[in-house]
Design a protein around this motif. Structure first.
Motif, PDB file in Angstrom:
ATOM      1  N   GLY A 125       0.801  -1.175   0.355  1.00 19.02           N
ATOM      2  CA  GLY A 125      -0.234  -0.072   0.220  1.00 19.02           C
ATOM      3  C   GLY A 125       0.742   1.047  -0.080  1.00 19.02           C
ATOM      4  N   PRO A 126       0.618   2.771   0.891  1.00 17.41           N
ATOM      5  CA  PRO A 126       0.950   4.060   0.607  1.00 17.41           C
ATOM      6  C   PRO A 126       2.318   3.615   1.555  1.00 17.41           C
ATOM      7  CG  PRO A 126      -0.798   3.504   2.387  1.00 17.41           C
ATOM      8  CD  PRO A 126      -0.913   2.683   1.621  1.00 17.41           C
ATOM      9  N   ALA A 127       3.539   4.125   0.627  1.00 22.14           N
ATOM     10  CA  ALA A 127       4.830   4.076   1.298  1.00 22.14           C
ATOM     11  C   ALA A 127       5.116   4.414   2.522  1.00 22.14           C
ATOM     12  CB  ALA A 127       6.011   4.586   0.262  1.00 22.14           C
ATOM     13  N   LEU A 128       5.689   3.971   3.440  1.00 24.89           N
ATOM     14  CA  LEU A 128       5.534   4.731   4.713  1.00 24.89           C
ATOM     15  C   LEU A 128       7.303   5.094   4.614  1.00 24.89           C
ATOM     16  CD1 LEU A 128       3.076   3.092   6.868  1.00 24.89           C
ATOM     17  CD2 LEU A 128       2.705   4.946   6.089  1.00 24.89           C
ATOM     18  N   THR A 129       7.940   4.666   3.794  1.00 30.72           N
ATOM     19  CA  THR A 129       9.091   4.528   4.379  1.00 30.72           C
ATOM     20  C   THR A 129       9.469   4.648   1.858  1.00 30.72           C
ATOM     21  OG1 THR A 129      10.346   2.453   4.640  1.00 30.72           O
ATOM     22  CG2 THR A 129       9.784   4.165   6.617  1.00 30.72           C
ATOM     23  N   THR A 130      10.956   4.307   2.164  1.00 29.85           N
ATOM     24  CA  THR A 130      10.965   4.311   0.720  1.00 29.85           C
ATOM     25  C   THR A 130      13.196   4.160   0.979  1.00 29.85           C
ATOM     26  OG1 THR A 130       9.669   6.022   0.059  1.00 29.85           O
ATOM     27  CG2 THR A 130      11.549   5.492  -1.234  1.00 29.85           C
ATOM     28  N   PRO A 131      13.104   3.296   0.946  1.00 25.01           N
ATOM     29  CA  PRO A 131      12.816   1.975   0.016  1.00 25.01           C
ATOM     30  C   PRO A 131      11.907   0.643   0.699  1.00 25.01           C
ATOM     31  CG  PRO A 131      14.865   1.108   0.033  1.00 25.01           C
ATOM     32  CD  PRO A 131      14.877   2.586   0.709  1.00 25.01           C
ATOM     33  N   ARG A 132      10.972   0.327   0.660  1.00 28.62           N
ATOM     34  CA  ARG A 132      10.342  -0.453   1.454  1.00 28.62           C
ATOM     35  C   ARG A 132      10.825  -1.574   1.627  1.00 28.62           C
ATOM     36  NH1 ARG A 132       4.420   0.337  -1.593  1.00 28.62           N
ATOM     37  NH2 ARG A 132       5.569   0.395  -3.230  1.00 28.62           N
ATOM     38  N   ARG A 138       1.964  -4.122   5.688  1.00 29.26           N
ATOM     39  CA  ARG A 138       0.708  -4.426   4.498  1.00 29.26           C
ATOM     40  C   ARG A 138      -0.271  -3.921   4.824  1.00 29.26           C
ATOM     41  NH1 ARG A 138       0.317 -10.914   5.013  1.00 29.26           N
ATOM     42  NH2 ARG A 138       0.085  -9.987   6.561  1.00 29.26           N
ATOM     43  N   GLN A 139      -0.657  -2.831   4.083  1.00 26.48           N
ATOM     44  CA  GLN A 139      -1.698  -1.774   4.187  1.00 26.48           C
ATOM     45  C   GLN A 139      -2.095  -1.748   2.785  1.00 26.48           C
ATOM     46  OE1 GLN A 139      -0.098   1.428   6.475  1.00 26.48           O
ATOM     47  NE2 GLN A 139      -0.263   0.414   8.494  1.00 26.48           N
ATOM     48  N   PRO A 140      -2.620  -2.993   2.105  1.00 25.69           N
ATOM     49  CA  PRO A 140      -3.097  -2.480   0.458  1.00 25.69           C
ATOM     50  C   PRO A 140      -4.608  -1.287   0.226  1.00 25.69           C
ATOM     51  CG  PRO A 140      -3.523  -4.240   1.206  1.00 25.69           C
ATOM     52  CD  PRO A 140      -2.935  -3.614   2.739  1.00 25.69           C
ATOM     53  N   TYR A 141      -4.005  -0.830  -0.915  1.00 22.13           N
ATOM     54  CA  TYR A 141      -4.790  -0.292  -1.135  1.00 22.13           C
ATOM     55  C   TYR A 141      -5.641  -0.572  -1.932  1.00 22.13           C
ATOM     56  CZ  TYR A 141      -1.968   4.200  -2.102  1.00 22.13           C
ATOM     57  OH  TYR A 141      -1.220   5.338  -1.391  1.00 22.13           O
ATOM     58  N   ILE A 287      -0.963   5.198  -6.657  1.00 27.26           N
ATOM     59  CA  ILE A 287       0.674   5.335  -6.814  1.00 27.26           C
ATOM     60  C   ILE A 287       1.880   5.725  -7.649  1.00 27.26           C
ATOM     61  CG2 ILE A 287       0.672   3.421  -5.396  1.00 27.26           C
ATOM     62  CD1 ILE A 287       1.837   1.408  -7.604  1.00 27.26           C
ATOM     63  N   ALA A 288       0.907   6.507  -8.027  1.00 20.82           N
ATOM     64  CA  ALA A 288       1.473   6.580  -9.735  1.00 20.82           C
ATOM     65  C   ALA A 288       2.137   8.064  -9.328  1.00 20.82           C
ATOM     66  CB  ALA A 288       0.419   7.317 -10.599  1.00 20.82           C
ATOM     67  N   ASP A 289       2.669   9.288  -8.489  1.00 18.46           N
ATOM     68  CA  ASP A 289       3.031   9.895  -7.930  1.00 18.46           C
ATOM     69  C   ASP A 289       4.081   9.763  -6.221  1.00 18.46           C
ATOM     70  OD1 ASP A 289       1.126   9.663  -6.616  1.00 18.46           O
ATOM     71  OD2 ASP A 289       1.582  12.723  -6.109  1.00 18.46           O
ATOM     72  N   GLN A 290       3.835   8.742  -6.106  1.00 17.90           N
ATOM     73  CA  GLN A 290       5.019   8.200  -4.911  1.00 17.90           C
ATOM     74  C   GLN A 290       6.194   7.022  -5.431  1.00 17.90           C
ATOM     75  OE1 GLN A 290       2.779   5.683  -2.280  1.00 17.90           O
ATOM     76  NE2 GLN A 290       0.984   6.715  -2.614  1.00 17.90           N
ATOM     77  N   ASN A 291       7.000   7.899  -4.286  1.00 15.82           N
ATOM     78  CA  ASN A 291       8.371   7.114  -4.561  1.00 15.82           C
ATOM     79  C   ASN A 291       7.910   5.303  -4.666  1.00 15.82           C
ATOM     80  OD1 ASN A 291       9.926   8.873  -5.505  1.00 15.82           O
ATOM     81  ND2 ASN A 291      10.195   9.533  -3.449  1.00 15.82           N
TER      82      ASN A 291
END
Length: 327
Positions: A125-132, A138-141, A287-291
């Motif tokens: 799901g949403p990136a809480l840290t990068t890289p994951r 695990r918190q899927p969209y 997620i298109a504008d996320q790292n």
């Protein structure tokens, strides 16, 4: 020892079968869809094909499996926006969750204890840290990611009963013959039309090739299917703007990239999703504008695996395959 590829007639499964056969292993592709599997089997005496439905325990039970066989569980359903329009949780769970439960029960009944389970980075799901890393929450969209989380949980439980299972979480797998969400992008570039970005394109977006994925799978088998989760992705992914600029340049296209306000465009896509007419699934556009980058160091440490294919080369190879393919 034989390798049984459940759902092995897909884009990735055929590459796994080819690499296994090339190293001298015996392979059985078990899938609902014949597709190219009989053709692939005809090219190698090492590869066989049988029709099987993992959502049907009787169908799986008809397959003979020996205790030393390795199961590569690749079966899933692909994300197609607005299909089905309703009941998407049940649609994905029927195959991904119930099917995985059936595969595990079939293996346990037969005494087989080695599995490669193909999951997805969409479990995060949403990136809480990068890289994951693999320890990322695990918190899927959406429905697909939720089904993969539930299937992973079944594998976790089975490990406690003696199953040796490596869970592989690849980034977006691309290559010649694999289009999916990229088809609309490729059509715009082929026609020289403007290509809208969701946001500025300053974010990193990672791919992984089927060939690199298959190599990881084979390495895990050689190590006895270690009980761990492993991310798979490219090394040093570029930002989206640079990646797509490279593709447009190599394609010789007149297309240009158009930056858009991410929040506004996502709002429009969200509305279209509610109306069941969006060109993208929420798990794709959110997620298109996320790292979107996975930490692949554990795969290097556990398997000795490093990716060979770059994002730029993978994307262009997929585009070239689109240009030479039908349509």
């Amino acid at each position: 020892m034989r390798h049984i590829l459940i759902g092995g007639n897909g884009f990735l499964g055929r590459e796994v079968a080819r690499q296994l056969a090339a190293e001298g292993s015996d392979v059985l592709v078990a899938d609902l869809d014949a597709g190219l599997a009989p053709e692939l089997a005809g090219r190698s005496t090492r590869i066989g094909y049988v029709r099987a439905d993992m959502t049907d325990r009787a169908s799986l039970g008809a397959l003979t499996i020996a205790p030393d066989d390795v199961v590569h569980h690749l079966a899933s359903k692909l994300i197609v926006p607005n299909r089905p329009r309703l009941g998407r949780d049940a649609y994905f769970a029927d195959c991904i969750v119930a099917g995985t439960d059936n595969v595990i029960a079939w293996m346990q009944h037969s005494g087989a204890a080695k599995m490669i389970f193909w999951s997805s980075d969409m479990v995060y799901g949403p990136a809480l840290t990068t890289p994951r890393s693999e320890d990322h929450p695990r918190q899927p969209y959406g429905s697909y990611g939720r089904a993969k989380v539930a299937a992973e949980d079944l594998v976790f439980q089975a490990r406690a009963s003696g199953l040796d299972a490596t869970i592989l979480r690849p980034r977006l797998i691309i290559g010649p013959g694999r289009l999916g969400v990229l088809e609309r992008l490729f059509r715009l570039i082929a026609r020289g039309l403007p290509v809208p970005l969701i946001g500025s394109g300053a974010n990193h977006f990672q791919f992984v090739s089927a060939a690199d994925c298959a190599r990881a799978s084979l390495l895990a088998v050689r190590l006895g299917c270690p009980n761990t989760e492993l991310n798979l992705g490219s090394a040093n992914p570029p930002v989206v703007h640079d990646l797509l600029s490279s593709l447009i340049r190599r394609a010789g296209s007149r297309s240009r990239l158009v930056r858009t306000p991410a929040a506004a465009l996502k709002g429009v896509l969200g509305l279209l999703s509610l109306l069941k007419i969006s060109p993208l699934d929420p798990e794709q556009y959110l997620i298109a504008d996320q790292n979107v980058v996975l930490d692949i160091r554990r795969a290097a440490q556990v398997l000795g695996w490093t990716p060979k294919d770059s994002d730029e080369d993978m994307l262009f190879a997929a585009y070239a395959g689109f240009r030479t393919g039908p349509g």
